[in-house]
Structure formats: C-alpha cells, structure tokens
Design an enzyme around this catalytic site. Sequence first.
Site, mmCIF file in Angstrom:
data_model
loop_
_atom_site.group_PDB
_atom_site.id
_atom_site.type_symbol
_atom_site.label_atom_id
_atom_site.label_comp_id
_atom_site.label_asym_id
_atom_site.label_seq_id
_atom_site.Cartn_x
_atom_site.Cartn_y
_atom_site.Cartn_z
ATOM 1 N N GLU A 71 -62.736 52.153 20.392
ATOM 2 C CA GLU A 71 -63.369 51.110 21.307
ATOM 3 C C GLU A 71 -62.683 50.401 22.399
ATOM 4 O O GLU A 71 -63.223 49.443 22.953
ATOM 5 C CB GLU A 71 -63.917 50.229 20.520
ATOM 6 C CG GLU A 71 -65.112 50.773 19.487
ATOM 7 C CD GLU A 71 -66.390 51.517 19.937
ATOM 8 O OE1 GLU A 71 -66.275 51.936 21.207
ATOM 9 O OE2 GLU A 71 -67.237 51.664 19.200
ATOM 10 N N TYR A 117 -76.330 25.724 16.223
ATOM 11 C CA TYR A 117 -74.967 26.316 16.161
ATOM 12 C C TYR A 117 -75.124 27.812 17.006
ATOM 13 O O TYR A 117 -74.055 28.288 17.560
ATOM 14 C CB TYR A 117 -74.315 26.660 14.874
ATOM 15 C CG TYR A 117 -73.566 25.386 14.660
ATOM 16 C CD1 TYR A 117 -74.099 24.023 14.427
ATOM 17 C CD2 TYR A 117 -72.105 25.305 14.839
ATOM 18 C CE1 TYR A 117 -73.389 22.817 14.384
ATOM 19 C CE2 TYR A 117 -71.202 24.320 14.712
ATOM 20 C CZ TYR A 117 -71.762 23.146 14.557
ATOM 21 O OH TYR A 117 -71.065 21.727 14.380
#
Length: 198
Positions: A71, A117
């Site tokens: 990746e 959050y």
Amino acid sequence: MAAERTAIVRHGASLFDRRLTAGRTGNISVRVGDRILITPTGTSLGGLIPDELALLDLNGEHLDGSKPSKEWPIHVETYRARPDSHAVVHLHSSHAAAVSCLAGLDVADCLPPLTAYHVMRVGRVPLVPYMPPGDPALGEEVGRAMSAAHSVLLANHGSVLAGKTLAEAVDAAEELEETARILLLVGDRPVSMVTYNP
Ligand SMILES: O=C(CO)COP(=O)(O)O
Ligand SMILES: [Zn+2]
C-alpha cells in the site's frame, strides 16, 4: 531515525494486541524530511522489527530495508496531498471494515458525527470505492480524498488516517473505529448528531 523506528514498532504492537487490525493486515508509515519509513509487506503489526522497516523516497522508490507494504502508493499519495502530515496509519479494524461494506453510504462523508471526539479527532470521512489492495489507482483515489480530509474509509477494506504525528494518526484511527462501532450498536434507532463548526 531510531526514534521513529521504535515508535512504529511500539504503536504497531499496541494496535495489534488490541485487535485493531488482525493477521498480517494494516500498515504504518512516518515521513522524516524527504524519506518515508514504512512497515514491510506481509508482516504482522504485532511483530515488527525496527531494522527491518522499509525506507522510501517521496516518490515511493525503495532505498533500504525490507520490501515495503504493497500500500505504499496510499502513503506516498497521502503525503503528497497533505504536506503537514507526518504519519499514515491503515487498519482493518473490525467495525470500520464492517461499515465500509454497507451499501448506500454517503461517499462524501460515510460516518456520521455521532460523538464530540469523532468531530474533534476524525472529521469528515470520504469513502474511496473498492479497488484491490496495492492497486496504484487506490493510492491516487486516497490522495484525492486526503486533500480535503485526514480520514478515509476504503470500501470493503478498512481505514486510512493521516496525522501531524504518529500518535495523532493512531488516535484518529482508534476514534474512527469507535464511531463505526457505535454506529453499528445504535443500528436502526433514530440518533442525534453533533454539529460541525462551520
Ligand atoms: O492491509 C494490507 C493491504 O491492504 C496489508 O498489506 P501489506 O502487508 O503489504 O502492508
Ligand atoms: Zn489493507
């Protein structure tokens, strides 16, 4: 780069031990100047060895160490899109991967702002369409998405988070996984959202 090597190994073990990615999945990189330190391909994040991390230049050329994560284009394109980012974390955490398999997701922002959050650490999450792991086109699509976000979900795959530091990218990856988990927990029940500041 000894400190960065140690930090990648430490965070990799912590993520793996808490099952935030399983088997030989996920990859981590840190950018130091014009070099990228990245986890080797085919290794468990739970068993990284500092001296075996791969070293790339900013174009993805392999300079030293083990064969890099397949990746690497995701990491290179993310750094290209986000000059202030110095770390990239890609995980197959279960709930994020589960959400990435759902049909009918909003491709511009596929995780709702359910908690404060999430808004603070994750933000809007573009969905990148499915492509096989390691496909250079996947890297290009992630780079495009990362120009306007630091959090991305790969369809039928997992998450990618960029941060100014490795700690920040890991933190965002954990928070994205929490939001995905909460989303699946609330299921079909009506929910209220946290609003983003304009
Ligand atoms: O998560 C992965 C592929 O998407 C793992 O690949 P690597 O082992 O090559 O890093
Ligand atoms: Zn993956």
